[in-house]
Design a protein around this motif. Structure first.
Motif, PDB file in Angstrom:
ATOM      1  N   TYR A 107      49.389  33.862  34.441  1.00 22.43           N
ATOM      2  CA  TYR A 107      48.415  34.908  34.732  1.00 22.43           C
ATOM      3  C   TYR A 107      48.923  36.315  34.429  1.00 22.43           C
ATOM      4  O   TYR A 107      48.178  37.297  34.603  1.00 22.43           O
ATOM      5  CB  TYR A 107      47.936  34.798  36.183  1.00 22.43           C
ATOM      6  N   LEU A 128      41.516  33.866  28.818  1.00 21.81           N
ATOM      7  CA  LEU A 128      40.479  33.578  29.804  1.00 21.81           C
ATOM      8  C   LEU A 128      39.660  32.354  29.420  1.00 21.81           C
ATOM      9  O   LEU A 128      39.194  31.614  30.297  1.00 21.81           O
ATOM     10  CB  LEU A 128      39.556  34.795  29.969  1.00 21.81           C
ATOM     11  N   CYS A 131      42.451  29.181  29.775  1.00 23.49           N
ATOM     12  CA  CYS A 131      43.139  28.931  31.050  1.00 23.49           C
ATOM     13  C   CYS A 131      42.461  27.853  31.906  1.00 23.49           C
ATOM     14  O   CYS A 131      43.145  26.938  32.388  1.00 23.49           O
ATOM     15  CB  CYS A 131      43.274  30.236  31.834  1.00 23.49           C
ATOM     16  N   PRO A 132      41.154  27.901  32.131  1.00 19.00           N
ATOM     17  CA  PRO A 132      40.538  26.834  32.933  1.00 19.00           C
ATOM     18  C   PRO A 132      40.734  25.447  32.324  1.00 19.00           C
ATOM     19  O   PRO A 132      40.938  24.466  33.051  1.00 19.00           O
ATOM     20  CB  PRO A 132      39.058  27.228  32.963  1.00 19.00           C
ATOM     21  N   GLU A 135      44.412  24.379  32.970  1.00 21.54           N
ATOM     22  CA  GLU A 135      44.625  23.947  34.349  1.00 21.54           C
ATOM     23  C   GLU A 135      43.915  22.626  34.636  1.00 21.54           C
ATOM     24  O   GLU A 135      44.437  21.788  35.392  1.00 21.54           O
ATOM     25  CB  GLU A 135      44.169  25.051  35.306  1.00 21.54           C
ATOM     26  N   LYS A 147      46.951  27.742  43.777  1.00 20.30           N
ATOM     27  CA  LYS A 147      47.077  29.105  43.278  1.00 20.30           C
ATOM     28  C   LYS A 147      46.826  30.089  44.432  1.00 20.30           C
ATOM     29  O   LYS A 147      45.775  30.025  45.081  1.00 20.30           O
ATOM     30  CB  LYS A 147      46.074  29.362  42.151  1.00 20.30           C
ATOM     31  N   MET A 195      39.539  38.374  36.110  1.00 16.21           N
ATOM     32  CA  MET A 195      40.315  37.142  36.060  1.00 16.21           C
ATOM     33  C   MET A 195      39.728  36.090  37.005  1.00 16.21           C
ATOM     34  O   MET A 195      39.608  34.910  36.645  1.00 16.21           O
ATOM     35  CB  MET A 195      41.771  37.432  36.452  1.00 16.21           C
ATOM     36  N   TYR A 198      36.600  34.143  35.716  1.00 15.98           N
ATOM     37  CA  TYR A 198      36.821  33.081  34.731  1.00 15.98           C
ATOM     38  C   TYR A 198      37.741  31.961  35.228  1.00 15.98           C
ATOM     39  O   TYR A 198      37.657  30.835  34.724  1.00 15.98           O
ATOM     40  CB  TYR A 198      37.407  33.683  33.445  1.00 15.98           C
ATOM     41  N   THR A 199      38.619  32.243  36.178  1.00 13.41           N
ATOM     42  CA  THR A 199      39.646  31.251  36.533  1.00 13.41           C
ATOM     43  C   THR A 199      39.569  30.745  37.967  1.00 13.41           C
ATOM     44  O   THR A 199      40.352  29.883  38.350  1.00 13.41           O
ATOM     45  CB  THR A 199      41.057  31.835  36.287  1.00 13.41           C
ATOM     46  N   ASP A 200      38.653  31.265  38.761  1.00  9.96           N
ATOM     47  CA  ASP A 200      38.444  30.741  40.114  1.00  9.96           C
ATOM     48  C   ASP A 200      37.449  29.594  39.999  1.00  9.96           C
ATOM     49  O   ASP A 200      36.252  29.750  40.235  1.00  9.96           O
ATOM     50  CB  ASP A 200      37.921  31.841  41.029  1.00  9.96           C
ATOM     51  N   THR A 201      37.946  28.438  39.623  1.00  8.65           N
ATOM     52  CA  THR A 201      37.096  27.299  39.278  1.00  8.65           C
ATOM     53  C   THR A 201      37.111  26.245  40.378  1.00  8.65           C
ATOM     54  O   THR A 201      38.038  26.211  41.204  1.00  8.65           O
ATOM     55  CB  THR A 201      37.583  26.660  37.969  1.00  8.65           C
ATOM     56  N   TRP A 206      41.225  29.851  43.434  1.00 15.34           N
ATOM     57  CA  TRP A 206      42.193  30.803  43.977  1.00 15.34           C
ATOM     58  C   TRP A 206      42.107  30.801  45.496  1.00 15.34           C
ATOM     59  O   TRP A 206      41.016  30.686  46.072  1.00 15.34           O
ATOM     60  CB  TRP A 206      41.911  32.207  43.467  1.00 15.34           C
TER      61      TRP A 206
END
Length: 277
Positions: A107, A128, A131-132, A135, A147, A195, A198-201, A206
């Motif tokens: 990150y 971005l 990354c998903p 992971e 995370k 961030m 896009y990445t708090d999936t 997170w």
């Protein structure tokens, strides 16, 4: 929006009591990871002086460094800059029976690199986008991924920076990058918000740790980690010390044949003056 009411800082006695209990559970977690061949990755992110390092120290304090290791990668080399961005992080992932704690992680690209202009706009948006998926691949391969984002207020961050500046034992922790982060507070805030979008999936969410109170942050983060990993007690084989056998005639060489460390502690007992080691 109304300002959030400040919570009373957690007192030392209940903090230390609960921390020790949680650390005991972390040892159980470690044994479960080892015996089950699990792979656990814990990502620690947040602003400078948010308390990530202190939390990592408390997590690893009683763990076996052969099983649980901390990864804090330096600036990438020229060769690494020419690799796929995630490549040098992949090399640090755990094998079966291991725990890896990332003190900052991939990150960096969405935070420091984006704000400071260390990556191009194309590289940032590619991160971005990828990354998903990256992971999700980790999770589908069996990696347990957690995370944590340590959230610190601007006033508390500045207070910690000033404390480092005045303390010669901690001054090394205050870098030019830290100082510049004060003037770029809102830039980092926007980068963090984007961030998260896009990445708090659902696969890899997170977990935000309020960290103005370091004690409360450590307790909350460790408790959440333990609650999020399906570990169980593992039976540890009993160990018995054998009786010491009788002497077979060994004689130690004369002490004056060896060079001993001077008894620096004796000066403390005599109340002597302490000088440089």
């Amino acid at each position: 929006m109304a300002a959030k009411a400040e919570r009373k800082r957690l007192a030392k006695e209940p903090y230390e009591r609960e921390l020790l209990r949680l650390q005991h559970e972390l040892v159980k977690l470690q044994e479960w990871v080892r015996t089950e061949g699990a792979r656990l990755v814990v990502v620690f992110e947040g602003r400078d002086a948010a308390g990530k390092g202190g939390a990592i120290k408390r997590v690893t304090e009683y763990l076996n460094p052969r099983i649980a290791r901390v990864v804090a990668l330096p600036t990438p080399t020229e060769r690494q800059r020419g690799q796929w961005y995630f490549q040098r992080y992949v090399e640090q992932l755990p094998a079966a029976g291991e725990i890896v704690l990332f003190d900052r992680s991939w990150y960096n690209r969405a935070g420091v690199e984006k704000v400071m202009g260390f990556c191009s706009r194309e590289e940032y948006w590619q991160f971005l986008h990828q990354c998903p998926t990256f992971e999700r691949m980790l999770i589908e391969s069996g990696v347990l991924l957690r995370k944590y984002w340590f959230s610190v207020s601007d006033t508390e961050q500045e207070r910690r920076f000033r404390g480092r500046l005045k303390d010669p034992m901690r001054r090394w922790k205050l870098s030019p990058m830290d100082v510049e982060s004060i003037t770029r507070w809102e830039d980092y805030s926007r980068a963090k918000d984007e961030m998260f979008v896009y990445t708090d999936t659902p696969d890899a969410p997170w977990h935000v740790v309020e960290s103005d109170d370091k004690r409360r942050a450590r307790i909350n983060m460790i408790a959440d980690l333990l609650a999020g990993v399906p570990y169980s007690d593992v039976a540890v084989p009993g160990i018995e010390l054998p009786p010491r056998p009788p002497s077979a005639g060994y004689q130690r060489p004369p002490r004056d044949l060896q060079k001993y460390v001077p008894d620096h502690a004796a000066g403390l007992e005599r109340g002597g003056r302490r000088g440089r080691a």
